[in-house]
Design a protein around this motif. Sequence first.
Motif, PDB file in Angstrom:
ATOM      1  N   ASN A  41       0.817  -1.232   0.054  1.00 40.73           N
ATOM      2  CA  ASN A  41      -0.087   0.044   0.026  1.00 40.73           C
ATOM      3  C   ASN A  41       0.974   1.292   0.010  1.00 40.73           C
ATOM      4  O   ASN A  41       1.920   1.135   0.909  1.00 40.73           O
ATOM      5  CB  ASN A  41      -0.812  -0.029   1.256  1.00 40.73           C
ATOM      6  CG  ASN A  41      -1.815   1.175   1.191  1.00 40.73           C
ATOM      7  OD1 ASN A  41      -1.535   2.365   1.420  1.00 40.73           O
ATOM      8  ND2 ASN A  41      -3.140   0.771   1.211  1.00 40.73           N
ATOM      9  N   PRO A  42       0.439   2.146  -0.942  1.00 42.87           N
ATOM     10  CA  PRO A  42       1.580   3.445  -0.934  1.00 42.87           C
ATOM     11  C   PRO A  42       1.336   4.243   0.283  1.00 42.87           C
ATOM     12  O   PRO A  42       2.391   4.595   0.863  1.00 42.87           O
ATOM     13  CB  PRO A  42       0.891   4.186  -2.157  1.00 42.87           C
ATOM     14  CG  PRO A  42       0.124   3.048  -2.937  1.00 42.87           C
ATOM     15  CD  PRO A  42      -0.238   2.010  -2.203  1.00 42.87           C
ATOM     16  N   LEU A  43       0.218   4.431   0.954  1.00 41.26           N
ATOM     17  CA  LEU A  43       0.149   4.999   2.106  1.00 41.26           C
ATOM     18  C   LEU A  43       1.140   4.496   3.195  1.00 41.26           C
ATOM     19  O   LEU A  43       1.884   5.086   4.084  1.00 41.26           O
ATOM     20  CB  LEU A  43      -1.197   5.373   2.662  1.00 41.26           C
ATOM     21  CG  LEU A  43      -1.472   5.876   3.890  1.00 41.26           C
ATOM     22  CD1 LEU A  43      -0.935   7.364   4.032  1.00 41.26           C
ATOM     23  CD2 LEU A  43      -3.140   6.120   4.262  1.00 41.26           C
ATOM     24  N   VAL A  44       0.833   2.932   3.422  1.00 41.49           N
ATOM     25  CA  VAL A  44       1.638   2.339   4.390  1.00 41.49           C
ATOM     26  C   VAL A  44       2.966   2.536   4.174  1.00 41.49           C
ATOM     27  O   VAL A  44       3.763   2.579   5.112  1.00 41.49           O
ATOM     28  CB  VAL A  44       1.214   1.011   4.460  1.00 41.49           C
ATOM     29  CG1 VAL A  44       1.931  -0.059   5.889  1.00 41.49           C
ATOM     30  CG2 VAL A  44      -0.509   0.822   4.860  1.00 41.49           C
ATOM     31  N   HIS A  45       3.598   2.212   2.827  1.00 41.45           N
ATOM     32  CA  HIS A  45       4.804   2.231   2.561  1.00 41.45           C
ATOM     33  C   HIS A  45       5.548   3.592   2.720  1.00 41.45           C
ATOM     34  O   HIS A  45       6.625   3.984   3.541  1.00 41.45           O
ATOM     35  CB  HIS A  45       5.135   2.086   0.931  1.00 41.45           C
ATOM     36  CG  HIS A  45       6.556   2.394   0.635  1.00 41.45           C
ATOM     37  ND1 HIS A  45       7.503   1.436   0.809  1.00 41.45           N
ATOM     38  CD2 HIS A  45       7.105   3.287  -0.150  1.00 41.45           C
ATOM     39  CE1 HIS A  45       8.409   1.698   0.364  1.00 41.45           C
ATOM     40  NE2 HIS A  45       8.295   2.879  -0.273  1.00 41.45           N
ATOM     41  N   ARG A  64       0.968  -1.231  10.431  1.00 38.76           N
ATOM     42  CA  ARG A  64      -0.559  -1.304   9.837  1.00 38.76           C
ATOM     43  C   ARG A  64      -1.507  -2.037  10.543  1.00 38.76           C
ATOM     44  O   ARG A  64      -2.475  -1.518  10.799  1.00 38.76           O
ATOM     45  CB  ARG A  64      -0.224  -2.096   8.511  1.00 38.76           C
ATOM     46  CG  ARG A  64      -1.555  -1.959   7.741  1.00 38.76           C
ATOM     47  CD  ARG A  64      -1.294  -2.571   6.183  1.00 38.76           C
ATOM     48  NE  ARG A  64      -1.039  -4.035   6.179  1.00 38.76           N
ATOM     49  CZ  ARG A  64      -0.868  -4.745   5.042  1.00 38.76           C
ATOM     50  NH1 ARG A  64      -1.012  -3.987   3.750  1.00 38.76           N
ATOM     51  NH2 ARG A  64      -0.406  -5.975   5.194  1.00 38.76           N
ATOM     52  N   PRO A  65      -1.416  -2.984  11.275  1.00 36.98           N
ATOM     53  CA  PRO A  65      -2.316  -3.559  12.259  1.00 36.98           C
ATOM     54  C   PRO A  65      -2.920  -2.638  13.327  1.00 36.98           C
ATOM     55  O   PRO A  65      -3.972  -2.330  13.461  1.00 36.98           O
ATOM     56  CB  PRO A  65      -1.907  -5.083  12.694  1.00 36.98           C
ATOM     57  CG  PRO A  65      -0.809  -5.287  11.944  1.00 36.98           C
ATOM     58  CD  PRO A  65      -0.384  -4.197  10.960  1.00 36.98           C
TER      59      PRO A  65
END
Length: 565
Positions: free
Chosen positions: A32-36, A493-494
């Motif tokens: 995911n770009p946002l998570v990256h 992320r979690p």
Amino acid sequence: VILALVGALVLSFTLVPALCAAYLRVRAERENPLVHWLTRLYRPTLEWCFRHRAFLMSASLAFFLFCVWLGSRLGSEFLPQLDEGAIAVEATYAPSISLEQVVERAGAAERLLLQQFPDEIRHVITRIGHSEKATDPMLVNQTDILIELHPRERWRRAHTKAELVAQMAAVLEKMPGVATAFSQPIEMRMGELLQGVGVRSNLGIKLFGPDPEVLARESAKIGRIVARVPGAADVKVETTRGLPQLQIVIRRDQIARYGIRVEDVTAVVEAAAGGKTVTQVVDGAQRVDVAVRFEAAYRDDPEKIGDILIPAPDGVQVPLAMLADIRSVEGPVQISREGGQRRIVVQANVRGRDLGSFTEEVRRRLERAYRLPPGYRLEFGGTYEQLQSGRARLAVATPLTFALVFLLLYATSGSVRQAAMIFTGIPLAVTGGVLALALRGMPFSIPAGIGFIALAGIAVLNGLVMVTFINQLRQEGLSVRAATLQGAVARLRPVLMTAAVAGIGFLPMALSTGAGAEVQRPLATVVIGGLLSATALTLIVLPTLYAWVERDQPSAGSGSRGLLS
């Protein structure tokens, strides 16, 4: 919420694994770009925190202490006032007023309100005195004006209910000889049910004592002190005196001179003023008593009553004025008792500030500027008494909840040290709840207290997940620092997902404006604010604390070499 959590727990062990086995396919996970982007920002931030851990812990402690101080300044109330869509005005007139005058003046008040607020008021109904069953004992001079309001979209003169109440109070103040107190129909009745007859306001100060004259005098002093406290509105002292009475005091020396007994005088006065049954009339199956008494013009005039003739044993007719002192006095309107003692109530509503701080200021002013006579005592009732009861219950429930959470953490981790580390999520989650209340201008209330209790379980959830994953990496052979850094980045992320889902779930409650929203908003505000600070703790403070407290375990090989050497 409990049933939903139980259902989710059962499904997570049964349905969810079955669905995963049936529908998930083995393939590479897309990033995911946002998570990256968040991961690239989070990793160097965490490494900086590892290097400056003392500063981070000191700042966290200072932040917690600041929020504790801020929480003590929030103020408090029992429940936020619910908008019932109606207003109840308790209007009190002079005790000597007649029923006909009350009806006339109540009608004038209704017409005045409808004329001044045509776009806000739908109906106005006035209830005077009490019904035949007297379930709600009220005097003839006491009325309840029940005002049903239009939807707020139609209002023109006010934007909020507080503004409308202030404008109505200003209009009714122009009517001479009437004292008003504003409330809501259900709120007013619930107050009487919980606090007893006569207590209909936010604060009721009950003065107990034996002498009615002293009670009336001292309650007036208390009322003047309360009225000077900022935020006081509708201050009212319970009416106990002012009812006109005709008092006949028999002079025993005079009746002894004529040989007349006291019973002879009282029997004649009773028959003349109150009436005496002389016969019965049969009306079908009913028997109706017929009483005879003087006409109103003769029984209401003290001089005419003084002309009543009292027969003496020797046949002489003596005027009552020669045998008794006849005078008009102001007698008691009512005598209220509670717990076997006489009491009088000073009532006040609170506007523009919270109930807790208002009551505490009233206490301080009474302690400083007022001294109770011997044998008399004060009690604080009304909604404030419910607030104190709720605080006492929360003082038991909150520590018990925290203790149970810690025991569960210890049972899960098997380590007191790690359970304590995860448990630190609760204090910093509470700080977020306090900040959220302060930013929204909300005082502490019982719904907010329940929100803090609910937050205790949510706050430790992500911390438990992260610590468990870090322990798993350590069991695979990684050092404490490497396992902490890798585990924190992997759980980013979690952790964010859990906090976001819970926060979004409470967001409608925090922003709601419908019926009952006043109670929902403090609870949801506390949970959302606590989730934000708890997430920051889980991602920043908890990994730093873990890397600081935990130590690498020596490997079996190094232990053997040391023993051989």
